[in-house]
Design an enzyme around this catalytic site. Structure first.
Site, PDB file in Angstrom:
ATOM      1  N   ASP A 174       0.831  -1.206   0.000  1.00 31.94           N
ATOM      2  CA  ASP A 174       0.000   0.000   0.000  1.00 31.94           C
ATOM      3  C   ASP A 174       0.867   1.257   0.000  1.00 31.94           C
ATOM      4  OD1 ASP A 174      -2.306   1.455   0.025  1.00 31.94           O
ATOM      5  OD2 ASP A 174      -2.736   1.180   2.148  1.00 31.94           O
ATOM      6  N   GLY A 175       0.323   2.327  -0.564  1.00 35.41           N
ATOM      7  CA  GLY A 175       0.962   3.642  -0.472  1.00 35.41           C
ATOM      8  C   GLY A 175       1.705   4.080  -1.719  1.00 35.41           C
ATOM      9  N   LEU A 230      10.824 -20.733  -4.001  1.00 35.97           N
ATOM     10  CA  LEU A 230       9.728 -19.868  -3.550  1.00 35.97           C
ATOM     11  C   LEU A 230       8.519 -19.960  -4.486  1.00 35.97           C
ATOM     12  CD1 LEU A 230       8.803 -17.356  -1.765  1.00 35.97           C
ATOM     13  CD2 LEU A 230       9.730 -15.938  -3.604  1.00 35.97           C
ATOM     14  N   ARG A 250     -11.115   1.929  -9.795  1.00 32.50           N
ATOM     15  CA  ARG A 250     -10.206   3.083  -9.964  1.00 32.50           C
ATOM     16  C   ARG A 250     -10.386   3.669 -11.369  1.00 32.50           C
ATOM     17  NH1 ARG A 250      -4.663   2.351  -6.549  1.00 32.50           N
ATOM     18  NH2 ARG A 250      -5.745   1.907  -4.612  1.00 32.50           N
ATOM     19  N   GLU A 301       0.483 -13.475  12.291  1.00 31.67           N
ATOM     20  CA  GLU A 301       1.021 -12.303  12.971  1.00 31.67           C
ATOM     21  C   GLU A 301       0.889 -11.112  12.016  1.00 31.67           C
ATOM     22  OE1 GLU A 301       2.132 -12.176  16.099  1.00 31.67           O
ATOM     23  OE2 GLU A 301       1.620 -14.296  16.324  1.00 31.67           O
ATOM     24  N   SER A 306      -8.538  -5.061   4.665  1.00 27.69           N
ATOM     25  CA  SER A 306      -9.021  -4.699   3.322  1.00 27.69           C
ATOM     26  C   SER A 306      -9.415  -5.894   2.457  1.00 27.69           C
ATOM     27  CB  SER A 306      -7.975  -3.845   2.591  1.00 27.69           C
ATOM     28  OG  SER A 306      -7.787  -2.637   3.259  1.00 27.69           O
ATOM     29  N   HIS A 336       3.484   3.335  -8.769  1.00 29.84           N
ATOM     30  CA  HIS A 336       3.315   1.919  -9.122  1.00 29.84           C
ATOM     31  C   HIS A 336       4.592   1.386  -9.784  1.00 29.84           C
ATOM     32  CE1 HIS A 336      -0.737   2.169  -7.843  1.00 29.84           C
ATOM     33  NE2 HIS A 336      -1.214   2.809  -8.903  1.00 29.84           N
ATOM     34  N   ARG A 367       0.325   9.118  -9.824  1.00 33.19           N
ATOM     35  CA  ARG A 367       0.225   7.860  -9.071  1.00 33.19           C
ATOM     36  C   ARG A 367       0.984   6.717  -9.760  1.00 33.19           C
ATOM     37  NH1 ARG A 367      -3.593   7.215  -5.399  1.00 33.19           N
ATOM     38  NH2 ARG A 367      -3.874   5.070  -6.038  1.00 33.19           N
ATOM     39  N   GLU A 387     -11.895  -4.481  -5.588  1.00 33.75           N
ATOM     40  CA  GLU A 387     -12.300  -3.064  -5.484  1.00 33.75           C
ATOM     41  C   GLU A 387     -11.450  -2.173  -6.397  1.00 33.75           C
ATOM     42  OE1 GLU A 387     -11.739  -5.105  -2.824  1.00 33.75           O
ATOM     43  OE2 GLU A 387     -13.853  -5.379  -2.307  1.00 33.75           O
TER      44      GLU A 387
HETATM   45  C1  FPP Z   1      -1.306   0.156  -3.586  1.00 27.93           C
HETATM   46  O1  FPP Z   1      -0.958   1.499  -3.648  1.00 27.93           O
HETATM   47  C2  FPP Z   1      -0.840  -0.619  -4.714  1.00 27.93           C
HETATM   48  C3  FPP Z   1      -1.594  -1.235  -5.665  1.00 27.93           C
HETATM   49  C4  FPP Z   1      -3.059  -1.157  -5.671  1.00 27.93           C
HETATM   50  C5  FPP Z   1      -1.032  -1.981  -6.762  1.00 27.93           C
HETATM   51  C6  FPP Z   1       0.291  -2.637  -6.544  1.00 27.93           C
HETATM   52  C7  FPP Z   1       0.858  -2.908  -7.866  1.00 27.93           C
HETATM   53  C8  FPP Z   1       2.157  -2.885  -8.188  1.00 27.93           C
HETATM   54  C9  FPP Z   1       3.249  -2.669  -7.235  1.00 27.93           C
HETATM   55  C10 FPP Z   1       2.551  -3.036  -9.626  1.00 27.93           C
HETATM   56  C11 FPP Z   1       2.353  -4.339 -10.303  1.00 27.93           C
HETATM   57  C12 FPP Z   1       2.502  -5.565  -9.497  1.00 27.93           C
HETATM   58  C13 FPP Z   1       3.305  -6.636  -9.722  1.00 27.93           C
HETATM   59  C14 FPP Z   1       3.070  -7.832  -8.885  1.00 27.93           C
HETATM   60  C15 FPP Z   1       4.405  -6.668 -10.699  1.00 27.93           C
HETATM   61  P1  FPP Z   1      -2.123   2.569  -3.765  1.00 27.93           P
HETATM   62  O2  FPP Z   1      -2.257   2.914  -5.198  1.00 27.93           O
HETATM   63  O3  FPP Z   1      -3.337   2.035  -3.114  1.00 27.93           O
HETATM   64  O4  FPP Z   1      -1.525   3.755  -2.964  1.00 27.93           O
HETATM   65  P2  FPP Z   1      -2.329   4.840  -2.105  1.00 27.93           P
HETATM   66  O5  FPP Z   1      -2.979   4.089  -0.983  1.00 27.93           O
HETATM   67  O6  FPP Z   1      -1.247   5.750  -1.629  1.00 27.93           O
HETATM   68  O7  FPP Z   1      -3.318   5.478  -3.010  1.00 27.93           O
END
Ligand code: FPP
Length: 248
Positions: free
Chosen positions: A21-22, A132, A72, A208, A197, A38, A34, A68
């Site tokens: 997250d974040g 893994l 977006r 944990e 979530s 990513h 944003r 969810e």
């Molecule tokens: C959360 O940050 C992140 C996501 C919803 C997507 C995660 C995806 C990647 C890291 C890229 C592709 C994945 C792989 C496995 C190669 P957010 O957008 O919710 O951030 P925010 O809470 O600050 O809005």
């Protein structure tokens, strides 16, 4: 100096699950879009996967796209799907080299055809790897998964192949999309949020929980080692007393 030398082989979590997250907030803080977050998040995926494989962790599940997340803005959904395909294409040779097997959980039928096809190719190519298991939760939510399991069980009761008296926790677990995966020992969530979530709600019953203020793009190997060290100092009691645990 790295803190990796402080990590012991026992107890090593067999399964670590992560709510990444974040990304968006991290990008915004730097005045960027944003998607910039990513992109850097993909680098964290690579670093943490490598760290988990090196430590000998057997399962790493990443919440990459929730049910969810379909809500977006379309441009962000498209960018995430494109990043996923690109990451799979770039990283498959590294997965092969490091003996990593790719799996997915979730309603992957909803993914765009090219994303799903590329994932399926990588899953097939890495199927024989024994190190893994990297599990990507895509178009996943626990409520979707549990609802799906209830429907499957109800169908078996209706057609007479299952007696309601025989429905137990084991059968429910076996009907979830995670049936071949042990429950997570450790759940990590980044960015300071302290919520589940809709992620692995059945499977996290005794996990944990570890929360860090770091946003996902900042969460690299040392941060992961810190989470593992924190886990190694927990006492997992599964509803028993401390004395019962230490005498076994
Ligand atoms: C959360 O940050 C992140 C996501 C919803 C997507 C995660 C995806 C990647 C890291 C890229 C592709 C994945 C792989 C496995 C190669 P957010 O957008 O919710 O951030 P925010 O809470 O600050 O809005």
């Amino acid at each position: 100096m790295s803190i990796i030398s402080d990590i012991q082989q026992n107890p090593l979590p067999a399964h670590v699950a992560i709510i990444m997250d974040g990304n968006g907030r991290w990008a915004k803080r730097q005045g960027k879009e944003r998607v910039f977050g990513h992109k850097h998040g993909v680098e964290s995926v690579r670093a943490v996967t490598e760290a988990a494989a090196e430590l000998g962790i057997k399962y790493l599940t990443l919440y990459a796209f929730s049910t969810e997340n379909w809500n977006r803005p379309q441009a962000e959904v498209d960018a995430l799907m494109a990043l996923l395909v690109q990451a799979i294409e770039n990283e498959t040779p590294t997965l092969m080299k490091n003996n990593v097997r790719l799996l997915t959980i979730g309603d992957t039928g909803r993914l765009p055809d090219n994303t799903r096809n590329r994932l399926q190719q990588c899953i097939a190519q890495t199927a024989g790897n024994t190190g893994l298991s990297l599990v990507l939760a895509l178009s996943y939510s626990s409520r979707w998964e549990i609802t799906r399991a209830v429907k499957l069980i109800a169908k078996n009761v209706k057609d007479g192949s299952l007696n309601p008296e025989d429905i137990d926790e084991k059968l429910v677990s076996q009907t979830l999309t995670t049936r071949e995966i042990p429950d997570p020992d450790l759940l990590i969530r980044t960015s300071g949020e302290q919520r589940i979530s809709n992620f692995l709600m059945w499977q996290l019953a005794y996990s944990e929980l570890y929360f860090t203020e770091l946003c996902w793009p900042e969460f690299r190997k040392e941060a992961f080692y810190n989470a593992i060290l924190d886990y190694q100092n927990r006492e997992r009691r599964y509803g028993m007393t401390s004395e019962q645990i230490t005498s076994t």
